[in-house]
Design an enzyme around this catalytic site. Structure first.
Site, short mmCIF file in Angstrom:
data_model
loop_
_atom_site.label_atom_id
_atom_site.label_comp_id
_atom_site.label_asym_id
_atom_site.label_seq_id
_atom_site.Cartn_x
_atom_site.Cartn_y
_atom_site.Cartn_z
N GLY A 1 0.81 -1.22 0.00
CA GLY A 1 0.00 0.00 0.00
C GLY A 1 0.85 1.26 0.00
O GLY A 1 1.94 1.30 0.55
N ARG B 1 1.32 -5.63 -5.05
CA ARG B 1 1.31 -6.56 -3.93
C ARG B 1 1.81 -7.96 -4.31
O ARG B 1 1.55 -8.92 -3.59
CB ARG B 1 -0.09 -6.65 -3.33
CG ARG B 1 -0.54 -5.37 -2.61
CD ARG B 1 -1.68 -5.63 -1.66
NE ARG B 1 -2.19 -4.42 -1.03
CZ ARG B 1 -1.69 -3.90 0.09
NH1 ARG B 1 -0.66 -4.47 0.69
NH2 ARG B 1 -2.20 -2.80 0.60
N LYS C 1 8.05 0.65 5.69
CA LYS C 1 6.91 1.46 5.23
C LYS C 1 5.59 0.87 5.67
O LYS C 1 5.47 -0.34 5.73
CB LYS C 1 6.95 1.49 3.69
CG LYS C 1 5.74 2.07 3.04
CD LYS C 1 5.11 1.15 2.01
CE LYS C 1 4.40 -0.04 2.61
NZ LYS C 1 3.55 -0.77 1.67
N THR C 2 4.63 1.62 6.01
CA THR C 2 3.20 1.31 6.09
C THR C 2 2.50 2.37 6.95
O THR C 2 2.96 2.68 8.05
CB THR C 2 2.84 -0.09 6.62
OG1 THR C 2 1.41 -0.17 6.71
CG2 THR C 2 3.42 -0.46 7.98
N ASP D 1 -0.06 1.87 8.43
CA ASP D 1 -0.69 1.16 9.56
C ASP D 1 0.12 1.28 10.85
O ASP D 1 -0.41 1.05 11.93
CB ASP D 1 -0.87 -0.32 9.23
CG ASP D 1 -1.91 -0.54 8.14
OD1 ASP D 1 -2.44 0.45 7.62
OD2 ASP D 1 -2.18 -1.71 7.80
N ASP E 1 5.61 -8.01 5.82
CA ASP E 1 5.70 -9.15 4.90
C ASP E 1 6.75 -8.91 3.81
O ASP E 1 7.55 -9.79 3.50
CB ASP E 1 4.35 -9.42 4.22
CG ASP E 1 3.38 -10.09 5.18
OD1 ASP E 1 3.85 -10.74 6.14
OD2 ASP E 1 2.16 -9.97 4.98
P1 FBP Z 1 0.51 -1.90 3.59
O1 FBP Z 1 0.53 -2.71 4.85
O2 FBP Z 1 0.91 -2.65 2.38
O3 FBP Z 1 1.31 -0.63 3.75
O4 FBP Z 1 -0.99 -1.42 3.31
C1 FBP Z 1 -1.82 -1.07 4.36
C2 FBP Z 1 -3.18 -0.64 3.88
O5 FBP Z 1 -3.21 0.74 3.58
C3 FBP Z 1 -4.23 -1.00 4.94
O6 FBP Z 1 -4.39 0.05 5.84
C4 FBP Z 1 -5.44 -1.34 4.10
O7 FBP Z 1 -6.24 -2.31 4.72
C5 FBP Z 1 -4.86 -1.92 2.86
O8 FBP Z 1 -3.59 -1.34 2.71
C6 FBP Z 1 -5.69 -1.65 1.65
O9 FBP Z 1 -5.15 -2.32 0.56
P2 FBP Z 1 -5.43 -1.97 -0.95
O10 FBP Z 1 -4.65 -0.75 -1.28
O11 FBP Z 1 -4.90 -3.15 -1.68
O12 FBP Z 1 -6.89 -1.74 -1.10
#
Ligand code: FBP
Length: 545
Positions: free
Chosen positions: A78, A142, A199-200, A202, A173
């Site tokens: 993400g 992803r 990165k994230t 979250d 991951d």
């Molecule tokens: P990452 O852990 O890859 O940084 O992504 C987190 C996130 O933003 C979550 O908060 C959310 O649930 C998810 O990605 C949404 O994924 P997508 O962009 O595939 O809809």
């Protein structure tokens, strides 16, 4: 690309670097490290990258000569504010080391390495993206990088471009996979280094070595701004309860940070729900009770923050989702017509789970059966928990009305904040932090390191005092069961109920619930006094205090 006046001014911002990365840099190595758990297993799985020392970059009087090198970079998962600045920091440090160095960006995530899709990053391109949000310079994806065939396919393009190292920017991951790749290339003596970067939005990739993952700061500040605006609207019109779902696939760090910044009436923390073994009805009763108490004071309005991952932390829902996962993976499931799916699922589930499934509003039950992400996870961002909770609260309040326990009004509005924050222009904190992470990654490569993650510590101090370096990824690993198999993984950091941020929230939530103590944080400020522009998150401040 046309730019706004703010974008033009922001492009000229020079991110602040830690003293250790400013001029000539030398490397200081610590003692050998151990993994945080399951040492024997991790050592066996990573014989070439286990036990390496922590490293730190410090200022030096000596000017080093750097041999020319090429690096590849990948954005994984993400979007998170600051990704472009990691690339810019890496690029600038590379060019500082040797003007002949080249940086290649693999396109649309790890898949770009496997499928040989890349671009060379140039001065003109880099200048276009300085201090900007988003991952659009090279795109993200992803694709999981975990099979030997992928590693070998990547090696072909690595050889063709004369690449010495690949830098992978990702979450827990992706960094685990970066370490597996580093180990694989080391075991085969391919001479290719792999470096990770945390990165994230979250905020769940953090531990003793990583203070925070980049993007969390900007994303939370962006959500806090709009939550504040909604709270002011709620306090002006005094007629709506706003149910606001916030991103965070698993951990509730974002919801908790926004609660600390905005002081809403309710914030649910998934980790607490799990710890206290709460049911959906417990959560609904908790919210309805606050609505009723505020109504008794004439306040028929308020805000409720809900973490995106909540549904999977309610123990009974978790069991239901686990059974649904198995059921939906069967060939029989694929053959069921859409119109028949609900009845078919109800006929196949165990009695307990069938009862829960039947009790859910049909829309939410349907959302639980939607396609899983590439990691096999329910796509929680697609589940409308905010509507589920508000509908159930409304039903409970109606019942209470009949019993004379509630005589107010309840009208709900729903919001989901996630995507609006992931590509915001990075705050000064993220702009500086990311730029330093990129420069550290370049230094790790120049010093021959592999299987390391770039880190920057002491980030609650002024940027000049930040400490840049690297941590062996194996040091952050333990063994966990994933999809039925024990796997080496970086431990995910959930909200700790004994941690300072949660304790701070818990100490105030009763007051915030009944009284109106809203805070309106306002937008991120890029220009102005340091006490306004250079603040980190409250989570980080409380954790590092
Ligand atoms: P990452 O852990 O890859 O940084 O992504 C987190 C996130 O933003 C979550 O908060 C959310 O649930 C998810 O990605 C949404 O994924 P997508 O962009 O595939 O809809």
């Amino acid at each position: 690309m046309e730019k706004s006046a703010l974008q033009i001014a922001r492009a000229a911002y020079q991110p602040k670097l830690p003293a250790g990365l400013r001029g000539n840099v030398s490397i200081k190595e610590g003692n050998a490290t151990e993994s945080v758990g399951d040492q024997e297993d991790i050592k066996k799985l990573f014989p070439n990258t286990y036990g390496m020392p922590l490293v730190e970059f410090v200022p030096s009087d000596e000017k080093k000569e750097y041999a020319p090198m090429n690096i590849g970079i990948i954005l994984s998962g993400g979007q998170a504010p600051g990704g472009h600045n990691v690339i810019c920091g890496l690029y600038d440090e590379l060019k500082k080391q040797n003007a002949a160095n080249k940086l290649y960006g693999f396109l649309m995530g790890p898949g770009g390495l496997v499928d040989h899709k890349y671009i060379e990053l140039t001065d003109a391109l880099i200048d276009e993206y300085r201090n900007t949000g988003g991952f659009d310079l090279i795109g993200s994806g992803r694709t999981k990088l975990e099979e030997e065939a992928q590693f070998e396919s990547g090696l072909e393009i690595i050889r063709e471009l004369g690449i010495k190292a690949v830098v992978i920017i990702g979450g827990d991951d992706s960094n685990t996979n970066a370490c597996v790749l580093a180990e694989y290339y080391a075991a085969h003596n391919y001479g290719v280094q792999v470096i990770g970067c945390p990165k994230t939005i979250d905020g769940d990739l953090k531990n003793d070595q990583i203070e925070t993952s980049f993007g969390f700061d900007t994303a939370c500040k962006t959500y806090a701004e709009v939550i504040g605006n909604i709270q002011r609207d709620a306090n002006s019109a005094r007629k709506y309860w706003h149910f606001i779902k916030l991103m965070g696939r698993s951990a509730s760090h974002i919801a908790l940070e926004c609660a600390l910044q905005c002081q809403p009436n309710v914030c649910i923390v998934s980790e607490e729900v799990e710890e206290k073994n709460q049911t959906l009805d417990d959560i609904v009763t908790y919210i309805a009770d606050i609505v009723a108490r505020r109504a008794a004071n004439g306040n028929n309005f308020g805000t409720v923050l809900i973490p995106e991952g909540l549904i999977e932390f309610i123990p009974a829902m978790k069991k239901l989702i686990a059974e649904l996962n198995d059921l939906l993976a069967t060939p029989e499931a694929a053959a069921v017509a859409a119109a028949e799916q609900r009845a078919w699922i109800l006929s196949k589930l165990s009695a307990d789970n069938a009862a829960i499934y039947a009790s859910l509003p049909e829309g939410v039950a349907k959302q639980l059966t939607m396609e899983r992400d590439p990691h096999g996870n329910v796509q929680v961002s697609l589940i409308e928990t905010e509507k589920l909770l508000s509908e159930m609260v409304a039903v409970k309040l109606e019942a209470w009305k009949a019993e004379g326990k509630f005589n107010g009004k309840f009208a709900a509005q729903h919001h989901f904040f996630g995507y609006e924050g992931r590509c915001a222009a990075p705050s000064n904190y993220d702009a500086d932090y990311c730029y330093a992470l990129g420069a550290s990654a370049a230094q790790l490569v120049a010093n021959g390191k592999t299987g390391y993650m770039a880190i920057v510590k002491n980030t609650t101090a002024p940027a000049e005092q930040w400490i840049a370096g690297g941590v062996p990824i194996t040091m952050m690993m333990n063994m966990e069961r994933r999809h039925g198999k024990m796997k080496p993984v970086i431990k995910k950091a959930l909200v700790r109920l004994d941690g300072a941020p949660f304790k701070e929230f818990a100490a105030h939530r009763e007051d915030w619930a009944v009284n109106t103590r809203f805070v309106y944080p306002g937008p991120i400020q890029y220009f102005g006094p340091s006490e306004v522009c250079d603040q980190c998150t409250m989570t980080l401040k409380l954790e590092q205090a």
